[in-house]
Design a protein around this motif. Structure first.
Motif, PDB file in Angstrom:
ATOM      1  N   HIS A  45       0.832  -1.207   0.000  1.00 11.19           N
ATOM      2  CA  HIS A  45       0.000   0.000   0.000  1.00 11.19           C
ATOM      3  C   HIS A  45       0.866   1.257   0.000  1.00 11.19           C
ATOM      4  CE1 HIS A  45      -3.805  -2.167   1.720  1.00 11.19           C
ATOM      5  NE2 HIS A  45      -3.404  -2.645   0.556  1.00 11.19           N
ATOM      6  N   ASN A 103      -8.638   0.948  -2.915  1.00  6.55           N
ATOM      7  CA  ASN A 103      -8.393   1.012  -1.473  1.00  6.55           C
ATOM      8  C   ASN A 103      -8.518   2.458  -0.954  1.00  6.55           C
ATOM      9  OD1 ASN A 103      -6.503   1.446   0.927  1.00  6.55           O
ATOM     10  ND2 ASN A 103      -6.649  -0.788   0.857  1.00  6.55           N
ATOM     11  N   ARG A 104      -9.485   2.661  -0.044  1.00  3.05           N
ATOM     12  CA  ARG A 104      -9.804   4.015   0.452  1.00  3.05           C
ATOM     13  C   ARG A 104      -8.616   4.644   1.185  1.00  3.05           C
ATOM     14  NH1 ARG A 104     -13.139   6.529  -2.429  1.00  3.05           N
ATOM     15  NH2 ARG A 104     -12.010   8.390  -1.836  1.00  3.05           N
ATOM     16  N   ASN A 105      -7.880   3.818   1.900  1.00  4.26           N
ATOM     17  CA  ASN A 105      -6.739   4.319   2.669  1.00  4.26           C
ATOM     18  C   ASN A 105      -5.651   4.867   1.738  1.00  4.26           C
ATOM     19  OD1 ASN A 105      -5.405   4.806   5.117  1.00  4.26           O
ATOM     20  ND2 ASN A 105      -4.560   2.716   5.238  1.00  4.26           N
TER      21      ASN A 105
END
Ligand code: DGI
Ligand code: FE
Ligand code: FE
Length: 204
Positions: A45, A103-105
């Motif tokens: 990420h 992915n929101r993060n």
């Protein structure tokens, strides 16, 4: 993320950035990967968010404004005065629509990488800090100290960066986005309460 996907992303970003900006992007991605390893965040990420954080940086200001207006995003007075600030919000939009990030993060980390925001997630803080301390950065004051702090106390590094950024903006007479000021106040209060109540609820 598979190596082939990462190399595809790298190739795509290299097409929309000049070489200096692309070097910065790669440096932010691997600095973020190291911070992720240090603090127990997903390295994947961190790398993806690092690769994409400035994906809208090389667009002209009119384009940044038109993306944000078309998407009915809120644009502050400060952003109208300095549309380059919008590369973070516009970058978040492109990350989702053009680079298919769900992915929101990760999307939030891109969205908030310039001003920060109060109570950032771990990934948001990692990108915010990596952007400032990547090895190619040379200008900022007390950079060595901020780099060392980044791997010991991430919240403190966030605070130091905001402190120095606000000082730089004030000294150069730039418009200051409310979020930058609010974020500074939030992390200042947090660090103060940690000092007064070490090990208390403020500790993360
Ligand atoms: O895109 P980068 O250059 O890699 O880094 P960035 O997205 O953090 O943008 C850096 C610039 O943004 C830096 O010169 C400080 C500036 N900045 C951050 N908050 C504000 C701000 N500029 C203004 N005018 N107002 C702010 O509140
Ligand atoms: Fe940026
Ligand atoms: Fe950047």
């Amino acid at each position: 993320m598979k190596p082939s996907e990462l190399s595809k992303l790298r190739k795509e970003i290299s097409k929309v950035q000049d070489s200096k900006r692309f070097e910065h992007t790669l440096s932010v991605a691997y600095t973020a990967a190291n911070l992720a390893a240090c603090y127990g965040e997903s390295i994947d990420h961190a790398v993806v968010a690092g690769m994409l954080h400035d994906c809208a940086k090389c667009l002209p200001e009119e384009k940044l404004l038109s993306i944000c207006e078309t998407q009915h995003m809120e644009i502050s007075q400060e952003e109208y005065m300095k549309p380059s600030l919008l590369h973070a919000k516009a970058g978040c939009y492109l990350a989702e629509k053009k680079y298919h990030i769900v992915n929101r993060n990760i999307l939030n980390a891109i969205h908030n990488h310039t001003t920060g925001r109060p109570d950032m997630s771990l990934l948001e803080k990692i990108i915010f800090v990596a952007d400032y301390i990547e090895p190619g950065r040379r200008q900022a004051p007390r950079l060595e100290q901020v780099r060392r702090t980044a791997f010991a106390d991430l919240d403190q590094a966030v605070l130091m960066i905001l402190e120095d950024t606000l000082k730089y903006l004030r000294d150069s007479g730039s418009v200051i986005e409310q979020t930058t000021q609010k974020t500074y106040q939030y992390y200042k209060d947090m660090q103060n309460s940690k000092q007064h109540f070490p090990g208390g609820h403020g500790e993360t």
